[in-house]
Design a protein around this motif. Sequence first.
Motif, PDB file in Angstrom:
ATOM      1  N   GLN A 354      14.461  11.902  -0.665  1.00 57.67           N
ATOM      2  CA  GLN A 354      13.148  12.236   0.486  1.00 57.67           C
ATOM      3  C   GLN A 354      12.397  11.350  -0.510  1.00 57.67           C
ATOM      4  O   GLN A 354      11.514  10.114   0.025  1.00 57.67           O
ATOM      5  CB  GLN A 354      12.657  12.988   0.572  1.00 57.67           C
ATOM      6  N   ALA A 355      12.294  11.261  -1.671  1.00 58.30           N
ATOM      7  CA  ALA A 355      10.758  10.409  -2.525  1.00 58.30           C
ATOM      8  C   ALA A 355      11.444   9.186  -2.877  1.00 58.30           C
ATOM      9  O   ALA A 355      10.079   7.801  -1.655  1.00 58.30           O
ATOM     10  CB  ALA A 355      11.615  10.616  -4.285  1.00 58.30           C
ATOM     11  N   LEU A 356      12.623   8.396  -1.784  1.00 53.06           N
ATOM     12  CA  LEU A 356      13.343   7.216  -2.160  1.00 53.06           C
ATOM     13  C   LEU A 356      12.419   7.059  -1.001  1.00 53.06           C
ATOM     14  O   LEU A 356      12.146   5.122  -0.286  1.00 53.06           O
ATOM     15  CB  LEU A 356      14.649   6.703  -1.768  1.00 53.06           C
ATOM     16  N   ALA A 357      12.484   7.763   0.275  1.00 49.62           N
ATOM     17  CA  ALA A 357      12.385   7.010   1.095  1.00 49.62           C
ATOM     18  C   ALA A 357      11.145   6.670   1.648  1.00 49.62           C
ATOM     19  O   ALA A 357      10.581   5.559   2.636  1.00 49.62           O
ATOM     20  CB  ALA A 357      12.216   8.185   2.936  1.00 49.62           C
ATOM     21  N   VAL A 358       9.761   7.369   0.922  1.00 50.64           N
ATOM     22  CA  VAL A 358       8.827   7.027   0.272  1.00 50.64           C
ATOM     23  C   VAL A 358       8.768   5.511  -0.114  1.00 50.64           C
ATOM     24  O   VAL A 358       7.623   4.540   0.509  1.00 50.64           O
ATOM     25  CB  VAL A 358       7.543   7.711  -0.408  1.00 50.64           C
ATOM     26  N   VAL A 359       9.342   5.462  -1.022  1.00 47.46           N
ATOM     27  CA  VAL A 359       8.935   4.387  -1.728  1.00 47.46           C
ATOM     28  C   VAL A 359       9.854   3.174  -0.444  1.00 47.46           C
ATOM     29  O   VAL A 359       9.067   1.607  -0.060  1.00 47.46           O
ATOM     30  CB  VAL A 359      10.610   3.721  -2.477  1.00 47.46           C
ATOM     31  N   HIS A 360      10.101   3.574   0.171  1.00 47.29           N
ATOM     32  CA  HIS A 360      11.061   2.199   1.003  1.00 47.29           C
ATOM     33  C   HIS A 360       9.920   2.075   2.072  1.00 47.29           C
ATOM     34  O   HIS A 360      10.023   1.112   2.880  1.00 47.29           O
ATOM     35  CB  HIS A 360      12.492   2.486   1.761  1.00 47.29           C
ATOM     36  N   THR A 361       9.420   3.088   2.175  1.00 47.59           N
ATOM     37  CA  THR A 361       7.652   3.008   3.041  1.00 47.59           C
ATOM     38  C   THR A 361       6.386   2.282   2.812  1.00 47.59           C
ATOM     39  O   THR A 361       6.279   1.793   3.972  1.00 47.59           O
ATOM     40  CB  THR A 361       7.788   4.475   3.865  1.00 47.59           C
ATOM     41  N   THR A 362       6.475   2.063   1.647  1.00 48.31           N
ATOM     42  CA  THR A 362       5.415   1.544   0.768  1.00 48.31           C
ATOM     43  C   THR A 362       6.570   0.041   1.015  1.00 48.31           C
ATOM     44  O   THR A 362       5.176  -1.319   1.170  1.00 48.31           O
ATOM     45  CB  THR A 362       6.000   1.646  -0.586  1.00 48.31           C
ATOM     46  N   VAL A 363       7.375   0.169   0.826  1.00 45.26           N
ATOM     47  CA  VAL A 363       7.665  -2.013   0.197  1.00 45.26           C
ATOM     48  C   VAL A 363       7.810  -2.365   2.368  1.00 45.26           C
ATOM     49  O   VAL A 363       7.169  -3.289   2.034  1.00 45.26           O
ATOM     50  CB  VAL A 363       9.236  -1.687   0.537  1.00 45.26           C
ATOM     51  N   ARG A 364       7.707  -1.122   2.945  1.00 44.37           N
ATOM     52  CA  ARG A 364       7.668  -2.195   4.485  1.00 44.37           C
ATOM     53  C   ARG A 364       6.030  -2.300   4.141  1.00 44.37           C
ATOM     54  O   ARG A 364       6.231  -3.048   4.796  1.00 44.37           O
ATOM     55  CB  ARG A 364       8.514  -1.245   5.692  1.00 44.37           C
ATOM     56  N   GLN A 365       5.171  -1.290   4.115  1.00 46.54           N
ATOM     57  CA  GLN A 365       3.967  -1.681   4.218  1.00 46.54           C
ATOM     58  C   GLN A 365       3.209  -2.900   3.837  1.00 46.54           C
ATOM     59  O   GLN A 365       2.542  -3.796   4.138  1.00 46.54           O
ATOM     60  CB  GLN A 365       3.035  -0.299   3.842  1.00 46.54           C
ATOM     61  N   GLY A 366       3.927  -2.848   2.370  1.00 41.81           N
ATOM     62  CA  GLY A 366       2.884  -4.034   1.175  1.00 41.81           C
ATOM     63  C   GLY A 366       4.282  -5.813   2.103  1.00 41.81           C
ATOM     64  O   GLY A 366       3.377  -6.172   1.816  1.00 41.81           O
ATOM     65  N   ASN A 367       5.451  -5.522   2.619  1.00 44.62           N
ATOM     66  CA  ASN A 367       5.850  -6.693   3.131  1.00 44.62           C
ATOM     67  C   ASN A 367       5.505  -7.081   4.083  1.00 44.62           C
ATOM     68  O   ASN A 367       4.699  -7.995   4.446  1.00 44.62           O
ATOM     69  CB  ASN A 367       7.608  -6.929   3.595  1.00 44.62           C
ATOM     70  N   SER A 368       4.668  -6.007   5.502  1.00 45.28           N
ATOM     71  CA  SER A 368       3.419  -6.260   6.787  1.00 45.28           C
ATOM     72  C   SER A 368       2.282  -7.009   5.524  1.00 45.28           C
ATOM     73  O   SER A 368       1.643  -8.166   5.981  1.00 45.28           O
ATOM     74  CB  SER A 368       2.824  -5.198   6.629  1.00 45.28           C
ATOM     75  N   ALA A 369       1.998  -6.600   4.809  1.00 44.24           N
ATOM     76  CA  ALA A 369       0.744  -6.812   3.989  1.00 44.24           C
ATOM     77  C   ALA A 369       0.611  -8.905   3.700  1.00 44.24           C
ATOM     78  O   ALA A 369       0.138  -9.125   3.783  1.00 44.24           O
ATOM     79  CB  ALA A 369       0.312  -6.009   3.062  1.00 44.24           C
ATOM     80  N   LEU A 370       1.947  -8.539   3.357  1.00 47.55           N
ATOM     81  CA  LEU A 370       2.226 -10.310   2.717  1.00 47.55           C
ATOM     82  C   LEU A 370       2.560 -11.522   4.394  1.00 47.55           C
ATOM     83  O   LEU A 370       1.424 -12.092   3.664  1.00 47.55           O
ATOM     84  CB  LEU A 370       3.573 -10.353   1.910  1.00 47.55           C
ATOM     85  N   ALA A 371       2.990 -10.896   4.905  1.00 48.92           N
ATOM     86  CA  ALA A 371       3.343 -11.649   6.501  1.00 48.92           C
ATOM     87  C   ALA A 371       1.880 -11.350   6.866  1.00 48.92           C
ATOM     88  O   ALA A 371       1.009 -12.849   7.249  1.00 48.92           O
ATOM     89  CB  ALA A 371       3.752 -10.813   7.461  1.00 48.92           C
ATOM     90  N   ALA A 372       0.503 -10.596   6.313  1.00 51.43           N
ATOM     91  CA  ALA A 372      -1.012 -10.969   7.056  1.00 51.43           C
ATOM     92  C   ALA A 372      -1.480 -12.185   6.011  1.00 51.43           C
ATOM     93  O   ALA A 372      -2.750 -11.811   6.177  1.00 51.43           O
ATOM     94  CB  ALA A 372      -0.965  -9.359   7.817  1.00 51.43           C
ATOM     95  N   ASP A 373      -0.818 -12.534   4.807  1.00 51.24           N
ATOM     96  CA  ASP A 373      -1.260 -12.498   3.868  1.00 51.24           C
ATOM     97  C   ASP A 373      -2.126 -12.070   3.412  1.00 51.24           C
ATOM     98  O   ASP A 373      -3.666 -12.435   2.856  1.00 51.24           O
ATOM     99  CB  ASP A 373      -1.516 -14.329   4.322  1.00 51.24           C
ATOM    100  N   ASP A 374      -2.304 -10.951   2.869  1.00 50.20           N
ATOM    101  CA  ASP A 374      -3.321  -9.898   2.551  1.00 50.20           C
ATOM    102  C   ASP A 374      -2.852  -9.849   1.033  1.00 50.20           C
ATOM    103  O   ASP A 374      -2.553  -8.597   0.707  1.00 50.20           O
ATOM    104  CB  ASP A 374      -3.422  -8.118   3.442  1.00 50.20           C
ATOM    105  N   LYS A 375      -3.397 -10.491  -0.171  1.00 56.59           N
ATOM    106  CA  LYS A 375      -2.748 -10.289  -1.557  1.00 56.59           C
ATOM    107  C   LYS A 375      -3.090  -9.218  -1.746  1.00 56.59           C
ATOM    108  O   LYS A 375      -2.653  -8.254  -2.540  1.00 56.59           O
ATOM    109  CB  LYS A 375      -4.002 -11.250  -2.342  1.00 56.59           C
TER     110      LYS A 375
END
Length: 467
Positions: A354-375
């Motif tokens: 369950q903790a690892l699921a939070v890691v992957h969710t946070t990674v997806r949020q971070g990738n979305s920020a990268l795609a939006a060029d939100d450093k």
Amino acid sequence: MTIRLYDTSARQIRDFAPLTPGCVSIYLCGATVQAAPHIGHIRSGLNFDIMRRWFEYRGYEVTFVRNVTDIDDKIIAKAADQGRPWWSIGYENERAFNDGYGVLGCLPPTYEPRATGHVTEMVEMMRGLIERGHAYEADGNVYFDVRSFPGYLQLSNQELDNLLQPSGEGETGKRDPRDFAMWKSAKPGEPTWETPWGRGRPGWHLECSAMAHKYLGSAFDIHGGGLDLIFPHHENEIAQAKAFGDDFATYWVHNAWVTMSGEKMSKSLGNSVLVSEMVKHWRPIVLRYYLGTPHYRSMIEYSEDALREAESAFARIEGFVQRVVEKAGGIVEPAAEVPPAFAEAMDDDFGVPQALAVVHTTVRQGNSALAADDKEEAVARLAEVRAMLGVLGLDPLDAHWAGDGGDRGEDLHGVVDTLVGLVLQQREAARARKDWATADAIRDQLNQSGLVIEDSPDGPRWTLGPR
């Protein structure tokens, strides 16, 4: 904040309440060093390493004892077969175990006692048990009288009348076949130590009771080990220690096995996968991800497909980390705290999945920020990811993993980067002249070579793909 854990003796999840506020004492049954470790052996060390890291994150001072059983029937038999001293086999394999723990990122224990260094403590415990009427000497052996201890078999929930106690060669003079040996009389060609009852060597169960008492006192918080140790080993440890007068462990925590074709991985079944061989084919950090991220009470059925899935999953995390570091222009420090959902999962019986699921969710949020060029957002998510991965021992930016690449040629990274860069320049030139067929052909050829090409706002970048 309350950490909860499954207590085998209570057969339920209990709130953790340490004997000493702010401190945690853990005794883990470590290696019996008759052979080099397979990944099933190392899983236990990994599970309790993560447990220890979480207690430390929560602010506890942890005393972690992991013993080495360096005298045993199997070690003696192997020494006889190979014509070598018993201690050389034990020491060679002890080093192999430590190499295995180390290469997969386990923190060293606070204390790592060897059984043969604690014969004095074993003799003292036997003397006390004989005086209290719980043990007796016969033919140079010393046995524990199981009927003298009313709480016997409560951990494994067995009936004494139905018990079949494992018994070794030369265990003569028992009053009851269910009594177990604490000390074994001397036999030709075997190592021996002097005791008031004659020369001999220790029994397996006595070793851990004596070492736990020496390093953690008469009472400590957690005793751990694999499921296969519940009986006879842990049951007999409890009998010795409590009959001696110790309160012994408050909680009993057991990790599940790594299986192959549904059977426990073991050397006797001929299905073991040695750590020393595995790290030649898989990056150690990927092996840690594979062995450490299932719940510690869940069986792991070994397969190469499952390892490849773990490699792909970790590559997604690692790729995000690398991209944000490049975007930030330098290392991003871990956040001071992990996200609340991660903490909630870890507090609930060390719920790593369950903790690892939070890691992957946070990674997806971070990738979305990268795609939006939100450093700024991407950097914030990476800080959280690093904090979580640090608890799991999986932070790719940690110094331990520097240069972790197994046999995949990471030491040639600079050379490969230059060569791939030249090919990517050709691809960019083809794209610039709208020669899409050539550009796609170059990308496909690189993919077939095991490289993944990603087009980013800062230009194309490459990573190693899953095998």
